[in-house]
Design an enzyme around this catalytic site. Structure first.
Site, PDB file in Angstrom:
ATOM      1  N   ARG A   1      -6.296  -5.374  -9.981  1.00 49.10           N
ATOM      2  CA  ARG A   1      -5.690  -4.091 -10.341  1.00 49.10           C
ATOM      3  C   ARG A   1      -4.386  -3.890  -9.576  1.00 49.10           C
ATOM      4  O   ARG A   1      -3.482  -3.212 -10.057  1.00 49.10           O
ATOM      5  CB  ARG A   1      -6.632  -2.933  -9.978  1.00 49.10           C
ATOM      6  CG  ARG A   1      -7.741  -2.690 -10.971  1.00 49.10           C
ATOM      7  CD  ARG A   1      -8.379  -1.331 -10.713  1.00 49.10           C
ATOM      8  NE  ARG A   1      -7.361  -0.327 -10.582  1.00 49.10           N
ATOM      9  CZ  ARG A   1      -7.435   0.741  -9.805  1.00 49.10           C
ATOM     10  NH1 ARG A   1      -8.510   0.975  -9.088  1.00 49.10           N
ATOM     11  NH2 ARG A   1      -6.460   1.619  -9.745  1.00 49.10           N
TER      12      ARG A   1
ATOM     13  N   LYS B   1       2.794  -1.427  -7.223  1.00 50.82           N
ATOM     14  CA  LYS B   1       1.879  -0.855  -8.230  1.00 50.82           C
ATOM     15  C   LYS B   1       2.113   0.656  -8.343  1.00 50.82           C
ATOM     16  O   LYS B   1       2.184   1.199  -9.441  1.00 50.82           O
ATOM     17  CB  LYS B   1       0.429  -1.120  -7.801  1.00 50.82           C
ATOM     18  CG  LYS B   1      -0.596  -0.255  -8.513  1.00 50.82           C
ATOM     19  CD  LYS B   1      -2.010  -0.613  -8.135  1.00 50.82           C
ATOM     20  CE  LYS B   1      -2.603   0.131  -6.979  1.00 50.82           C
ATOM     21  NZ  LYS B   1      -2.973   1.537  -7.200  1.00 50.82           N
TER      22      LYS B   1
END
Ligand code: EPU
Length: 455
Positions: A435, A40
């Site tokens: 997320r 990420k």
């Protein structure tokens, strides 16, 4: 459809329920194999870097997480087309960069920290940048003063307005000497993304040197940048007139790998994390071994398991790379509730990253958080005024509870706690975990967890 909605929909179809929570029946070891994809904290920055190229970029191993969706939305707002050309492969075409409507970026920026990194590339491409209020996890004040000071050093003019922060560069951006007060990951990325196209040489002192930053430097070099990483956290960047697109496979997500490793240890399980590599996890692996975990390094991943016997307490100080990452402490603390004795975790990076321990205490853990830190102990990492310490005394069996997820990493540790606990736990607001953890519901399923996802 973004990953969050997809995860929710898939799980909803499975159980026929609708809402953002998971009900876990604990006590079952996690066993099996899962894969981690690109990090990420690299993929999202690599996507921003594509804005600097004159030609399209191809990013591979992009995780299907909602933070990638946010950055895609931001890039779209600036006229960059983002197309999925194969699973996990994004083509980013910046040939028609244009000014975005404030409302569009404002709606997206509220859920991520990445928009601040658009400043340098936008100043180069459009001559101005507007940064709305930033989101991200609530783990402290998370100021942006290092970013703004660095941008000013390049010649940017910063105006704060009711909308957010407006930056302009009427005289262009020029190479600068920048000394960061702390080796901030984001501020280092800010300097890199700005200096590569600034006129002249930039000397950055006290830079962060996380593997994700090294991967970003590799990407920028592919684009035509000239960047020298010197000893002692010094980076020299020689500005160039033009950059082209890149083709790059993102570095694996070491935070996700470490999270599943802690899940294997805490649940007394055995998880093969495909795609995990030793080099970027060395510091984590040392602590994992000291606590009593075992691992086997393979070419295609790392097997993490509980070899039997009692877990041992440890003292850990979170730090910038090559230290023990702040993102690794939350999942590990769940395993430490099972260790025989007193463990101490010093959090030196953020000022508010132990909020998740409230839920663990409710579940039966013996954890005392010292909000002003614990001093007078032998230390490796320099003390910071913002630090806190958690003292974990174990072993304490955990029991099920109703929990609301506070942030990304804390949320994952709540999942682990519920998986180890006796009885049933209901965890709400789990969408936030999407997320940063790709398809975590499918992965829990693959590892044999006993749960119902109410999506
Ligand atoms: N700081 C300032 N001023 C600034 C910037 C940072 O005071 O202008 C302080 C922060 O408040 C904090 C410290 O410096 O106390 C470190 O912050 P840093 O800038 O290094 O963190 P970041 O870039 O905001 C990234 C990751 C975090 C990860 C940290 C540390 C991204 C999007 N986020 O944050 O990841 O914990 O580096 O490695 O890359 C996560 O993935 O859950 C996450 C929070």
């Amino acid at each position: 459809m973004n990953s969050l909605l997809k995860d929710a929909q898939k799980a909803g179809e499975r159980v026929g329920l609708k809402s953002d929570k998971i009900v876990i029946n604990g006590g079952k070891p996690l066993r099996g194999r899962i894969e981690v994809r690109g990090a990420k904290n690299l993929a999202t920055k690599a996507m921003v870097a594509a804005l600097l190229g004159e030609t399209p970029s191809l990013l591979k191993d992009v995780p299907d997480i909602s933070d990638v969706g946010v950055v895609t939305g931001m890039l779209n707002a600036y006229g960059v087309s983002v197309t999925q050309v194969a699973p996990g492969e994004l083509m980013l075409d910046p040939s028609n960069v244009l000014k975005a409507h404030f409302a569009e970026i404002d709606a997206l920026a509220g859920s991520s920290r990445i928009p601040i990194l658009f400043c340098g590339p936008l100043l180069h491409r459009l001559g101005e940048a507007l940064i709305p209020d930033l989101g991200g996890c609530r783990i402290g004040d998370r100021p942006i003063d290092f970013h703004l000071d660095a941008l000013r050093a390049f010649g940017a003019i910063v105006d704060k307005s009711y909308e957010g922060i407006r930056l302009t560069a009427p005289n262009g951006l020029k190479g600068a000497e920048i000394h960061l007060p702390y080796p901030s990951v984001g501020a280092t990325e800010q300097v890199l993304l700005t200096a590569v196209r600034a006129e002249g040489v930039t000397e950055l002192k006290n830079a962060a040197i996380e593997p994700e930053i090294m991967d970003l430097i590799a990407i920028l070099q592919k684009m035509g940048a000239i960047i020298n990483v010197e000893p002692n956290r010094v980076i020299f960047i020689e500005g160039v007139d033009e950059l082209r697109g890149y083709t790059h496979r993102a570095l694996f997500d070491r935070n996700e790998a470490a999270s599943w490793a802690s899940a294997a240890l805490a649940t007394e399980g055995d998880i093969f994390v495909g795609g995990a590599k030793q080099q970027e996890l060395m510091t984590f692996l040392n602590i994992f071994r000291k606590v009593g975990g075992a691992f086997d390094i393979h070419e295609d991943g790392i097997r993490f398991y509980h070899p039997g016997g009692a877990l041992k307490p440890v003292v850990v100080e979170t730090d910038v790379h090559p230290g023990f990452m702040t993102d690794w402490q939350q999942p590990l603390i769940v395993a430490l509730t099972k260790a025989e004795g007193v463990s101490i975790v010093h959090e030196t990076v953020y000022e508010n990253r132990f909020g998740f321990t409230d839920a663990l205490i409710e579940m039966g853990a013996d954890i005392v958080v010292h909000k002003d830190g614990l001093y007078g102990l032998t230390r490796r990492v320099p003390q910071r005024p913002l630090e806190q310490a958690a003292v974990i005394t174990g072993p304490t069996p955990l029991h099920g509870a109703d929990i609301r997820v506070p942030d990304l990493r804390g949320g994952f540790s709540h999942l682990i706690a519920a998986l180890t606990a006796e009885g049933q736990s209901t965890i709400s607001n789990v969408g936030i975990i999407s997320r940063g953890y790709e398809h975590f519901i499918d992965k829990l399923d693959a590892l044999g967890a006993d749960f119902i996802y109410e999506g």
